[in-house]
Design a protein around this motif. Structure first.
Motif, PDB file in Angstrom:
ATOM      1  N   TYR A   1       1.561  -3.491  -3.108  1.00  0.00           N
ATOM      2  CA  TYR A   1       0.501  -3.734  -3.630  1.00  0.00           C
ATOM      3  C   TYR A   1      -0.254  -1.965  -3.274  1.00  0.00           C
ATOM      4  N   LEU A   2      -1.267  -2.026  -4.774  1.00  0.00           N
ATOM      5  CA  LEU A   2      -1.245  -0.401  -5.400  1.00  0.00           C
ATOM      6  C   LEU A   2      -3.064  -0.839  -5.246  1.00  0.00           C
ATOM      7  N   ILE A   3      -3.656  -0.008  -4.615  1.00  0.00           N
ATOM      8  CA  ILE A   3      -4.792  -0.770  -3.986  1.00  0.00           C
ATOM      9  C   ILE A   3      -5.820   0.838  -4.605  1.00  0.00           C
ATOM     10  N   SER A   4      -5.724   0.449  -6.033  1.00  0.00           N
ATOM     11  CA  SER A   4      -6.158   1.225  -7.060  1.00  0.00           C
ATOM     12  C   SER A   4      -8.210   1.569  -6.969  1.00  0.00           C
ATOM     13  N   GLY A   5      -9.099   0.256  -7.007  1.00  0.00           N
ATOM     14  CA  GLY A   5      -9.841   0.504  -7.143  1.00  0.00           C
ATOM     15  C   GLY A   5     -10.697   0.400  -5.712  1.00  0.00           C
ATOM     16  N   GLY A   6     -12.075   1.025  -5.377  1.00  0.00           N
ATOM     17  CA  GLY A   6     -12.990   1.279  -4.469  1.00  0.00           C
ATOM     18  C   GLY A   6     -13.023   0.129  -3.543  1.00  0.00           C
ATOM     19  N   ASN A   7     -12.845  -0.030  -2.617  1.00  0.00           N
ATOM     20  CA  ASN A   7     -14.036  -0.925  -1.921  1.00  0.00           C
ATOM     21  C   ASN A   7     -12.989  -1.853  -1.254  1.00  0.00           C
ATOM     22  N   ILE A   8     -11.606  -2.096  -1.770  1.00  0.00           N
ATOM     23  CA  ILE A   8     -11.147  -3.757  -1.735  1.00  0.00           C
ATOM     24  C   ILE A   8     -10.732  -4.072   0.145  1.00  0.00           C
ATOM     25  N   LYS A   9     -10.330  -4.935   0.249  1.00  0.00           N
ATOM     26  CA  LYS A   9     -10.275  -5.357   1.723  1.00  0.00           C
ATOM     27  C   LYS A   9      -9.147  -6.391   1.007  1.00  0.00           C
ATOM     28  N   VAL A  10      -8.210  -5.925   2.762  1.00  0.00           N
ATOM     29  CA  VAL A  10      -6.678  -6.505   2.229  1.00  0.00           C
ATOM     30  C   VAL A  10      -6.565  -7.114   4.226  1.00  0.00           C
ATOM     31  N   TRP A  11      -6.009  -8.166   4.162  1.00  0.00           N
ATOM     32  CA  TRP A  11      -5.690  -9.150   5.118  1.00  0.00           C
ATOM     33  C   TRP A  11      -4.389  -9.872   5.715  1.00  0.00           C
ATOM     34  N   GLY A  12      -3.632  -9.404   6.646  1.00  0.00           N
ATOM     35  CA  GLY A  12      -2.669 -10.961   6.799  1.00  0.00           C
ATOM     36  C   GLY A  12      -1.941 -11.028   5.564  1.00  0.00           C
ATOM     37  N   SER A  13      -1.622  -9.288   4.693  1.00  0.00           N
ATOM     38  CA  SER A  13      -0.502  -9.578   3.626  1.00  0.00           C
ATOM     39  C   SER A  13       0.724  -8.829   4.454  1.00  0.00           C
ATOM     40  N   LYS A  14       2.288  -9.304   3.099  1.00  0.00           N
ATOM     41  CA  LYS A  14       2.796  -8.383   4.199  1.00  0.00           C
ATOM     42  C   LYS A  14       4.103  -8.275   2.587  1.00  0.00           C
ATOM     43  N   ALA A  15       5.018  -7.420   2.480  1.00  0.00           N
ATOM     44  CA  ALA A  15       5.457  -6.708   1.138  1.00  0.00           C
ATOM     45  C   ALA A  15       7.198  -6.458   2.218  1.00  0.00           C
ATOM     46  N   TYR A  16       8.047  -6.867   1.221  1.00  0.00           N
ATOM     47  CA  TYR A  16       9.576  -5.896   1.768  1.00  0.00           C
ATOM     48  C   TYR A  16      10.073  -5.886   0.615  1.00  0.00           C
ATOM     49  N   GLY A  17      11.247  -5.072   0.665  1.00  0.00           N
ATOM     50  CA  GLY A  17      12.255  -4.732  -0.374  1.00  0.00           C
ATOM     51  C   GLY A  17      11.661  -4.254  -1.037  1.00  0.00           C
ATOM     52  N   THR A  18      11.024  -3.778  -1.431  1.00  0.00           N
ATOM     53  CA  THR A  18       9.907  -2.911  -2.526  1.00  0.00           C
ATOM     54  C   THR A  18      10.959  -1.447  -2.935  1.00  0.00           C
TER      55      THR A  18
END
Length: 392
Positions: free
Chosen positions: A236-253
């Motif tokens: 996840y590239l969170i590059s915009g301001g004021n973004i909310k992320v919850w309950g998410s996952k990443a693996y094998g990047t």
């Protein structure tokens, strides 16, 4: 593309739904696939299916399913189209304009797959009109397979201010599966201030992208229950301001030659809650923007590990910013790490503090059983205005 408005029976064979009950006309993003199928069977909205299915718009394989889909969206007064179950070849983008909805029967039931000679940069894009540069679309319950031929699964960009609503464009992307893109799986951005502001990504999954799974250049968005697997460019590239992320996952990047994080916060005021980074070649969470909150997050066996001596690419949490509230856990489990991608991959330190990091409130737990290649709890030193604790 063939228009067959008089024959609706094929829809029932394709979707196996009952249309007997009355169903109201759809609000954007507010109907289920079964309701969409029922509406299509009564003519309330058009549907697209294979040749001979009796669909309102039948697919001509020679030109690709996008021709039938785009025609249905253009001609529908509802601005919605239902795509019947099956894998349908597309040879150019599906184009969604303002307040239009693309609805499948399920993310692994209805699949749009790029075919040889595909022309375009994404499987689904937004269009523009004289009033608004594309916004407020809904994509739901559909799979997008780029087949290693197309850069993006979805590419929505806002390049001008809306004139009859606003200020937030707010597209909805729900239960969408994206796989095998050469670039980012889902890209949201544009030159308008904040891009696709107040976007909503819910229950999506991206696999095997050549870039980021989710490249979020737009601001004020919401990401919930999403996942990514095996994405070379990162999670996840969170590059915009004021973004909310919850309950998410990443693996094998990441890859052996280009480590990439599961989450990278590079714009201010991001809030990330209850998320997990696991078995990555690269850091779990990279936080490089100020005024962010990261709470209840877990970094599990993240990093380049024993094949490199640089802790900066093998941390649970990498911090290179000020004004951060961070709370969570970082551990290297026995046998953990992206060893199927890089021998010896894993976490070397729970927390990496880059030079100049200050005004930090950090509370992490690493535990007692820190397996190889773990080296230390903290690498680096926080500024004098910080409170940092890593228990292990």
């Amino acid at each position: 593309m063939h228009d067959k408005r008089s024959d609706r029976r094929g829809l029932l064979r394709a979707a196996a739904v009952t249309a007997g009950a009355a169903v109201a006309a759809p609000a954007l993003g507010a109907i289920t696939p079964a309701q969409a199928a029922a509406l299509a069977s009564t003519g309330a909205i058009p549907w697209v299916g294979p040749a001979g299915s009796g669909a309102t718009y039948e697919i001509d394989p020679a030109v690709g399913a996008q021709a039938a889909i785009n025609a249905a969206l253009t001609n529908s007064s509802q601005g919605a189209v239902y795509i019947a179950p099956g894998t349908h070849t597309v040879k150019a983008p599906v184009v969604l304009y303002d307040k239009q909805a693309l609805i499948g029967a399920g993310p692994l039931v209805t699949m749009l797959r790029a075919g040889s000679g595909f022309s375009g940069s994404a499987l689904v894009v937004n269009g523009s009109t004289s009033d608004v540069n594309g916004s407020r679309q809904c994509v739901t319950d559909i799979g997008l397979d780029a087949a290693n031929l197309v850069a993006n699964g979805i590419n929505f960009q806002m390049n001008g201010a809306p004139t009859y609503y606003g200020p937030d464009p707010a597209p909805w992307v729900t239960r969408v599966f994206v796989t095998r893109t050469t670039g980012d799986g889902i890209y949201l951005g544009g030159t308008y201030s904040g891009g696709q502001r107040e976007f909503k990504l819910t229950d999506c999954r991206v696999e095997d992208s050549g870039g980021w799974a989710y490249n979020l250049q737009s601001s004020d968005g919401f990401v919930s229950g999403c996942s990514s697997q095996g994405c070379s460019g990162g999670g996840y590239l969170i590059s915009g301001g004021n973004i909310k992320v919850w309950g998410s996952k990443a693996y094998g990047t990441g890859t052996a030659t280009a480590p990439k994080p599961a989450f990278r916060l590079e714009s201010a005021r991001a809030t990330v809650v209850g998320c997990e980074a696991q078995d990555t070649i690269g850091n779990g969470f990279e936080i490089v923007a100020a005024n962010c909150t990261v709470s209840g997050c877990t970094a599990d066996s993240t990093g380049v590990g024993s094949s490199a001596s640089n802790d900066a690419q093998s941390a649970g949490f990498y911090v290179a910013t000020s004004a951060l509230s961070l709370e969570g856990s970082a551990f290297q489990r026995s046998g953990g790490g992206a060893s199927w991608l890089l021998s010896g991959a894993g976490m070397r330190c729970a927390l990496y503090l880059a030079s100049g990091a200050d005004y930090l409130s950090v509370r992490l737990v690493a535990g007692a059983g820190r397996a190889a290649p773990f080296q230390r709890l903290i690498s680096g030193t926080a500024g004098a205005h910080s409170s940092v604790s890593v228990i292990g």
